[in-house]
Design an enzyme around this catalytic site. Structure first.
Site, PDB file in Angstrom:
ATOM      1  N   LEU A 125      -1.192   4.506  15.868  1.00 63.39           N
ATOM      2  CA  LEU A 125      -2.578   4.984  15.819  1.00 63.39           C
ATOM      3  C   LEU A 125      -3.449   4.085  14.931  1.00 63.39           C
ATOM      4  CD1 LEU A 125      -4.781   7.183  16.355  1.00 63.39           C
ATOM      5  CD2 LEU A 125      -3.879   8.419  14.382  1.00 63.39           C
ATOM      6  N   PRO A 128      -6.836  -1.851  11.867  1.00 64.90           N
ATOM      7  CA  PRO A 128      -7.567  -2.392  10.717  1.00 64.90           C
ATOM      8  C   PRO A 128      -8.896  -1.662  10.455  1.00 64.90           C
ATOM      9  CG  PRO A 128      -6.645  -4.177  12.021  1.00 64.90           C
ATOM     10  CD  PRO A 128      -6.356  -2.901  12.777  1.00 64.90           C
ATOM     11  N   THR A 158       4.810   2.604  11.071  1.00 63.31           N
ATOM     12  CA  THR A 158       6.148   2.949  10.579  1.00 63.31           C
ATOM     13  C   THR A 158       7.188   2.787  11.682  1.00 63.31           C
ATOM     14  OG1 THR A 158       5.198   4.501   9.011  1.00 63.31           O
ATOM     15  CG2 THR A 158       7.525   4.784   9.511  1.00 63.31           C
ATOM     16  N   GLN A 338       6.558   8.670 -18.378  1.00 58.05           N
ATOM     17  CA  GLN A 338       6.137   8.859 -19.770  1.00 58.05           C
ATOM     18  C   GLN A 338       7.271   9.463 -20.611  1.00 58.05           C
ATOM     19  OE1 GLN A 338       3.297   7.583 -20.381  1.00 58.05           O
ATOM     20  NE2 GLN A 338       3.054   8.071 -22.540  1.00 58.05           N
ATOM     21  N   GLY A 342       9.899   3.586 -22.585  1.00 55.92           N
ATOM     22  CA  GLY A 342      10.068   2.219 -22.073  1.00 55.92           C
ATOM     23  C   GLY A 342      11.104   2.118 -20.976  1.00 55.92           C
ATOM     24  N   GLU A 365      -0.857   9.860   6.832  1.00 55.27           N
ATOM     25  CA  GLU A 365      -1.196  11.138   7.484  1.00 55.27           C
ATOM     26  C   GLU A 365      -2.578  11.615   7.033  1.00 55.27           C
ATOM     27  OE1 GLU A 365       2.959  12.099   9.020  1.00 55.27           O
ATOM     28  OE2 GLU A 365       1.966  10.517   7.949  1.00 55.27           O
ATOM     29  N   THR A 367      -5.745  10.178   4.153  1.00 52.18           N
ATOM     30  CA  THR A 367      -5.858  10.051   2.696  1.00 52.18           C
ATOM     31  C   THR A 367      -6.300  11.372   2.059  1.00 52.18           C
ATOM     32  OG1 THR A 367      -8.186   9.422   2.859  1.00 52.18           O
ATOM     33  CG2 THR A 367      -6.570   7.626   2.913  1.00 52.18           C
ATOM     34  N   SER A 368      -6.158  11.453   0.747  1.00 50.79           N
ATOM     35  CA  SER A 368      -6.621  12.652   0.017  1.00 50.79           C
ATOM     36  C   SER A 368      -8.107  12.905   0.274  1.00 50.79           C
ATOM     37  CB  SER A 368      -6.377  12.477  -1.487  1.00 50.79           C
ATOM     38  OG  SER A 368      -4.992  12.507  -1.774  1.00 50.79           O
TER      39      SER A 368
END
Length: 385
Positions: A125, A128, A158, A338, A342, A365, A367-368
């Site tokens: 689907l 660019p 995919t 976090q 390290g 699927e 974007t937010s």
């Protein structure tokens, strides 16, 4: 309705959980380093029916519905996301186009081979200039006698390097009063004019292959038009994506659970000045935020899947679940790094891989940002009605 009863589903779920934790988790480094799923794991997944768990039983699948699908997805999320990617398009966005919109002949020709894993189906689907919103589609299909000729370029597809079948969305005419003009075609990967580029180098999700695919004067018979109807494409894309969003939300919950488990294990064993860091209140606060996010996400996914299956909400709920759970997984992965300090930044740590893997969940699927538009726009339109 699912073909599998809740009682029969429990052993399937246990089997998948054992497979993920006992067989795949120990080999995450190998998957990451080789950028591939080992053949023996692929064989085991096929044997367990994982390439067709959401394909109806009559076509050789397990016939699980979305409420069961999300339970499996939460298990798949617990390990390298490439595992799920290997069979995700067969059960999800590509396979569901055939299940929901294919003609009987099309189903007979492909679904059994998709369910067994003999054929990998790929959902072509994104372009660019047209990602989360298919309305901007540029790939064209022109009728020529009894055939269609397809020209265009797809990106980030995919499973493209291993696909046997491309489910290709193309415009047959500009959108008009009678419809969107977007059709969807079944194009075998060996059709002349189909070219798959080298696989993409990505930030994370090693072993999950994506690539650009170009279609140059690709000729297919009219029988390859899904549903035999030129306007099926847009609806098929939207339906497949809405279902896929609930699945991705569940995947995000599984990954967040893994990040939480890694964080707890580290907090109870790592010490600072002789004291386990889990005894420090600020570390406990981070663990608390992680746990709360996982619990909220899991509840939201289960509720959304239930309302999707009943037909109550197949639009706003899936977008809300996808938005919340993928953003939540990003926050939890960040906290996990976090908590590890390290060491969390080091390549050999699972939380480092998770941190990179989950970043993609907020992009595919839809974007937010697109999810927010679907939710907000849907609520306003609903109020006006």
């Amino acid at each position: 309705m699912s073909a599998v009863t809740p009682e029969d589903f429990q052993p399937i779920l246990s089997l998948v959980r054992d497979f993920v934790r006992a067989k795949v988790v120990p080999r995450e480094r190998e998957i990451m380093d080789t950028d591939a799923i080992p053949d023996d794991l692929r064989g085991q997944a096929a044997e367990m029916g994982l390439f067709g768990y959401a394909i109806p039983e009559e076509w050789g699948g397990l016939g699980l519905d979305l409420t069961q699908d999300v339970e499996l997805a939460m298990e798949f999320g617990y390990t390298a996301l490439a595992l799920r990617s290997m069979f995700g398009t067969n059960n999800g966005i590509a396979g569901q186009v055939l299940v929901n919109f294919g003609t009987d002949e099309q189903k007979a020709a492909w679904l059994e081979r998709i369910a067994s894993g003999e054929v990998i189906a790929s959902f072509a689907l994104t372009e660019p200039g047209a990602g989360s919103n298919p309305a901007g589609l540029r790939t064209k299909a022109v009728r020529d006698g009894d055939d269609w000729v397809i020209d265009g370029e797809k990106c980030f597809i995919t499973n493209a390097p291993i696909a046997g079948l491309f489910v290709v969305f193309a415009r047959t005419r500009p959108a008009d009063a009678s419809g969107t003009g977007i059709a969807v075609f079944l194009v075998p990967a060996d059709t002349p004019g189909v070219e798959v580029a080298a696989k993409d180098k990505k930030m994370g999700q090693e072993g999950a292959w994506t690539a650009n695919v170009s279609f140059t004067e690709v000729r297919v018979p009219s029988s390859s038009l899904v549903g035999g109807d030129e306007d099926t494409g847009y609806r098929a894309a939207m339906t497949s994506l809405a279902r896929g969003r609930v699945h991705i939300a569940a995947l995000a919950v599984g990954t967040a659970q893994r990040a939480l488990d890694e964080s707890i294990a580290h907090a109870t064993t790592a010490t600072q000045g002789g004291t386990p860091i889990g005894d420090f209140q600020l570390v406990q606060a981070m663990l608390a935020d992680q746990q709360t996010g996982v619990l909220a996400g899991r509840a939201l996914v289960r509720e959304t899947a239930k309302r999707y299956v009943s037909g109550e909400d197949r639009r706003i709920g899936p977008s809300a679940a996808k938005l919340y759970c993928t953003e939540m997984a990003g926050r939890i992965a960040d906290l996990a790094v976090q908590i590890h300090g390290g060491s969390g930044y080091m390549r050999e740590m699972p939380v480092e891989r998770i941190y990179r893997d989950v970043r993609l969940l907020r992009l595919y699927e839809g974007t937010s940002e697109i999810q927010r538009l679907i939710i907000g726009g849907g609520l306003v339109r609903g109020a006006r009605r």
